[in-house]
Design a protein around this motif. Structure first.
Motif, PDB file in Angstrom:
ATOM      1  N   LEU A   1       0.799  -1.219   0.000  1.00  0.00           N
ATOM      2  CA  LEU A   1       0.000   0.000   0.000  1.00  0.00           C
ATOM      3  C   LEU A   1       0.840   1.283   0.000  1.00  0.00           C
ATOM      4  O   LEU A   1       0.521   2.226  -0.724  1.00  0.00           O
ATOM      5  CB  LEU A   1      -0.926  -0.029   1.219  1.00  0.00           C
ATOM      6  CG  LEU A   1      -2.152   0.834   1.204  1.00  0.00           C
ATOM      7  CD1 LEU A   1      -2.956   0.609  -0.050  1.00  0.00           C
ATOM      8  CD2 LEU A   1      -2.992   0.553   2.424  1.00  0.00           C
ATOM      9  N   ILE A   2       1.909   1.334   0.740  1.00  0.00           N
ATOM     10  CA  ILE A   2       2.698   2.572   0.857  1.00  0.00           C
ATOM     11  C   ILE A   2       3.299   3.010  -0.482  1.00  0.00           C
ATOM     12  O   ILE A   2       3.169   4.181  -0.854  1.00  0.00           O
ATOM     13  CB  ILE A   2       3.751   2.443   1.973  1.00  0.00           C
ATOM     14  CG1 ILE A   2       3.025   2.437   3.302  1.00  0.00           C
ATOM     15  CG2 ILE A   2       4.778   3.565   1.894  1.00  0.00           C
ATOM     16  CD1 ILE A   2       3.847   2.434   4.525  1.00  0.00           C
ATOM     17  N   PRO A   3       3.951   2.117  -1.249  1.00  0.00           N
ATOM     18  CA  PRO A   3       4.453   2.580  -2.562  1.00  0.00           C
ATOM     19  C   PRO A   3       3.337   3.025  -3.505  1.00  0.00           C
ATOM     20  O   PRO A   3       3.517   3.971  -4.286  1.00  0.00           O
ATOM     21  CB  PRO A   3       5.183   1.359  -3.124  1.00  0.00           C
ATOM     22  CG  PRO A   3       5.465   0.495  -1.965  1.00  0.00           C
ATOM     23  CD  PRO A   3       4.406   0.763  -0.961  1.00  0.00           C
ATOM     24  N   LEU A   4       2.183   2.389  -3.415  1.00  0.00           N
ATOM     25  CA  LEU A   4       1.065   2.786  -4.273  1.00  0.00           C
ATOM     26  C   LEU A   4       0.499   4.145  -3.875  1.00  0.00           C
ATOM     27  O   LEU A   4       0.082   4.928  -4.737  1.00  0.00           O
ATOM     28  CB  LEU A   4      -0.025   1.716  -4.247  1.00  0.00           C
ATOM     29  CG  LEU A   4       0.367   0.382  -4.871  1.00  0.00           C
ATOM     30  CD1 LEU A   4      -0.697  -0.669  -4.608  1.00  0.00           C
ATOM     31  CD2 LEU A   4       0.621   0.539  -6.353  1.00  0.00           C
ATOM     32  N   LEU A   5       0.493   4.444  -2.581  1.00  0.00           N
ATOM     33  CA  LEU A   5       0.051   5.762  -2.127  1.00  0.00           C
ATOM     34  C   LEU A   5       1.010   6.846  -2.612  1.00  0.00           C
ATOM     35  O   LEU A   5       0.584   7.915  -3.060  1.00  0.00           O
ATOM     36  CB  LEU A   5      -0.052   5.794  -0.603  1.00  0.00           C
ATOM     37  CG  LEU A   5      -1.178   4.976   0.013  1.00  0.00           C
ATOM     38  CD1 LEU A   5      -1.038   4.923   1.519  1.00  0.00           C
ATOM     39  CD2 LEU A   5      -2.521   5.529  -0.383  1.00  0.00           C
ATOM     40  N   ILE A   6       2.300   6.572  -2.549  1.00  0.00           N
ATOM     41  CA  ILE A   6       3.292   7.524  -3.032  1.00  0.00           C
ATOM     42  C   ILE A   6       3.147   7.728  -4.543  1.00  0.00           C
ATOM     43  O   ILE A   6       3.194   8.854  -5.035  1.00  0.00           O
ATOM     44  CB  ILE A   6       4.710   7.057  -2.652  1.00  0.00           C
ATOM     45  CG1 ILE A   6       4.867   7.104  -1.130  1.00  0.00           C
ATOM     46  CG2 ILE A   6       5.777   7.904  -3.338  1.00  0.00           C
ATOM     47  CD1 ILE A   6       6.113   6.427  -0.614  1.00  0.00           C
ATOM     48  N   LEU A   7       2.948   6.631  -5.268  1.00  0.00           N
ATOM     49  CA  LEU A   7       2.762   6.723  -6.718  1.00  0.00           C
ATOM     50  C   LEU A   7       1.520   7.537  -7.065  1.00  0.00           C
ATOM     51  O   LEU A   7       1.543   8.363  -7.982  1.00  0.00           O
ATOM     52  CB  LEU A   7       2.671   5.321  -7.330  1.00  0.00           C
ATOM     53  CG  LEU A   7       2.437   5.269  -8.828  1.00  0.00           C
ATOM     54  CD1 LEU A   7       3.614   5.884  -9.582  1.00  0.00           C
ATOM     55  CD2 LEU A   7       2.194   3.835  -9.269  1.00  0.00           C
ATOM     56  N   SER A   8       0.427   7.334  -6.321  1.00  0.00           N
ATOM     57  CA  SER A   8      -0.793   8.106  -6.604  1.00  0.00           C
ATOM     58  C   SER A   8      -0.595   9.587  -6.304  1.00  0.00           C
ATOM     59  O   SER A   8      -1.145  10.438  -6.995  1.00  0.00           O
ATOM     60  CB  SER A   8      -1.981   7.539  -5.831  1.00  0.00           C
ATOM     61  OG  SER A   8      -1.815   7.697  -4.451  1.00  0.00           O
ATOM     62  N   PHE A   9       0.210   9.915  -5.303  1.00  0.00           N
ATOM     63  CA  PHE A   9       0.540  11.320  -5.027  1.00  0.00           C
ATOM     64  C   PHE A   9       1.291  11.931  -6.206  1.00  0.00           C
ATOM     65  O   PHE A   9       0.953  13.016  -6.689  1.00  0.00           O
ATOM     66  CB  PHE A   9       1.369  11.416  -3.743  1.00  0.00           C
ATOM     67  CG  PHE A   9       1.838  12.805  -3.416  1.00  0.00           C
ATOM     68  CD1 PHE A   9       0.981  13.722  -2.838  1.00  0.00           C
ATOM     69  CD2 PHE A   9       3.141  13.186  -3.684  1.00  0.00           C
ATOM     70  CE1 PHE A   9       1.415  15.003  -2.543  1.00  0.00           C
ATOM     71  CE2 PHE A   9       3.581  14.463  -3.387  1.00  0.00           C
ATOM     72  CZ  PHE A   9       2.710  15.375  -2.805  1.00  0.00           C
ATOM     73  N   PHE A  10       2.315  11.225  -6.693  1.00  0.00           N
ATOM     74  CA  PHE A  10       3.113  11.732  -7.813  1.00  0.00           C
ATOM     75  C   PHE A  10       2.282  11.857  -9.092  1.00  0.00           C
ATOM     76  O   PHE A  10       2.366  12.854  -9.806  1.00  0.00           O
ATOM     77  CB  PHE A  10       4.317  10.835  -8.070  1.00  0.00           C
ATOM     78  CG  PHE A  10       5.359  10.878  -6.986  1.00  0.00           C
ATOM     79  CD1 PHE A  10       5.504  11.988  -6.162  1.00  0.00           C
ATOM     80  CD2 PHE A  10       6.202   9.808  -6.788  1.00  0.00           C
ATOM     81  CE1 PHE A  10       6.469  12.033  -5.173  1.00  0.00           C
ATOM     82  CE2 PHE A  10       7.178   9.846  -5.802  1.00  0.00           C
ATOM     83  CZ  PHE A  10       7.312  10.956  -4.996  1.00  0.00           C
ATOM     84  N   LEU A  11       1.474  10.848  -9.379  1.00  0.00           N
ATOM     85  CA  LEU A  11       0.639  10.903 -10.582  1.00  0.00           C
ATOM     86  C   LEU A  11      -0.417  12.001 -10.479  1.00  0.00           C
ATOM     87  O   LEU A  11      -0.738  12.647 -11.478  1.00  0.00           O
ATOM     88  CB  LEU A  11      -0.016   9.543 -10.833  1.00  0.00           C
ATOM     89  CG  LEU A  11       0.920   8.423 -11.267  1.00  0.00           C
ATOM     90  CD1 LEU A  11       0.161   7.105 -11.379  1.00  0.00           C
ATOM     91  CD2 LEU A  11       1.613   8.764 -12.569  1.00  0.00           C
ATOM     92  N   GLY A  12      -0.953  12.212  -9.289  1.00  0.00           N
ATOM     93  CA  GLY A  12      -1.904  13.305  -9.090  1.00  0.00           C
ATOM     94  C   GLY A  12      -1.263  14.659  -9.331  1.00  0.00           C
ATOM     95  O   GLY A  12      -1.857  15.539  -9.957  1.00  0.00           O
ATOM     96  N   ASN A  13      -0.039  14.833  -8.844  1.00  0.00           N
ATOM     97  CA  ASN A  13       0.694  16.076  -9.110  1.00  0.00           C
ATOM     98  C   ASN A  13       0.881  16.284 -10.605  1.00  0.00           C
ATOM     99  O   ASN A  13       0.679  17.380 -11.123  1.00  0.00           O
ATOM    100  CB  ASN A  13       2.069  16.055  -8.435  1.00  0.00           C
ATOM    101  CG  ASN A  13       1.993  16.295  -6.965  1.00  0.00           C
ATOM    102  OD1 ASN A  13       1.029  16.856  -6.465  1.00  0.00           O
ATOM    103  ND2 ASN A  13       3.010  15.866  -6.253  1.00  0.00           N
ATOM    104  N   ALA A  14       1.309  15.228 -11.294  1.00  0.00           N
ATOM    105  CA  ALA A  14       1.541  15.339 -12.735  1.00  0.00           C
ATOM    106  C   ALA A  14       0.253  15.662 -13.476  1.00  0.00           C
ATOM    107  O   ALA A  14       0.253  16.445 -14.423  1.00  0.00           O
ATOM    108  CB  ALA A  14       2.151  14.048 -13.265  1.00  0.00           C
ATOM    109  N   LEU A  15      -0.846  15.070 -13.052  1.00  0.00           N
ATOM    110  CA  LEU A  15      -2.124  15.282 -13.725  1.00  0.00           C
ATOM    111  C   LEU A  15      -2.653  16.696 -13.511  1.00  0.00           C
ATOM    112  O   LEU A  15      -3.131  17.337 -14.440  1.00  0.00           O
ATOM    113  CB  LEU A  15      -3.142  14.250 -13.231  1.00  0.00           C
ATOM    114  CG  LEU A  15      -4.481  14.241 -13.920  1.00  0.00           C
ATOM    115  CD1 LEU A  15      -4.320  13.837 -15.382  1.00  0.00           C
ATOM    116  CD2 LEU A  15      -5.417  13.275 -13.219  1.00  0.00           C
TER     117      LEU A  15
END
Length: 154
Positions: free
Chosen positions: A15-29
């Motif tokens: 879960l933790i790496p996926l939460l970090i990835l969703s933060f980064f992808l949200g920023n990019a979006l």
């Protein structure tokens, strides 16, 4: 139905790496690929339509002791929102703390928007896992929910 504590205990490494990835992808979006790692801090991303009310309320929280009174709004009198109760205590607390730490309401409001993506992912993932959906399907469903277009409607 699985208990949430058991899910978190067994799946936190996923879960933790996926939460970090969703933060980064949200920023990019929201802010563009150049802001992949951290949201844009130069200007508020919501500055039209309902974004004015959003930013106004957060500015009230950041400038004064809390949401209910503001010296600058309704000058020369004090603006008082005691008659307008809201259910956003956690949101306002986050904005207040980030604004105190960073010294900028723009950083606080843009970070608030960025943190919404991992929170939406986390909530949907837990819901799907509680309902005994497989891990892979829960990950796909949670990413789909976190990045649905209704998050961007104004």
């Amino acid at each position: 139905m699985k208990p949430i504590i058991q899910i978190l205990k067994n799946e936190w490494k996923i879960l933790i790496p996926l939460l970090i990835l969703s933060f980064f992808l949200g920023n990019a979006l929201v802010f563009g690929w150049q802001f992949f790692f951290w949201p844009d801090t130069r200007a508020p991303v919501l500055y039209e339509g309902d974004g004015f009310a959003f930013f106004y309320n957060f500015k009230r929280v950041a400038e004064e002791s809390w949401f209910y009174t503001n010296q600058r709004a309704n000058y020369p009198w004090v603006s008082n929102f005691s008659d307008f109760p809201q259910s956003d205590f956690g949101n306002y607390l986050f904005i207040k703390l980030v604004a105190l730490i960073t010294g900028s309401i723009v950083v606080a409001s843009n970070l608030y928007i960025s943190v919404g993506f991992p929170l939406a992912f986390f909530t949907m993932y837990l819901l799907l896992r509680v309902l005994n959906v497989s891990k892979v399907s829960a990950i796909v469903g949670a990413f789909s929910y976190a990045f649905l277009s209704f998050h961007f409607f104004d």
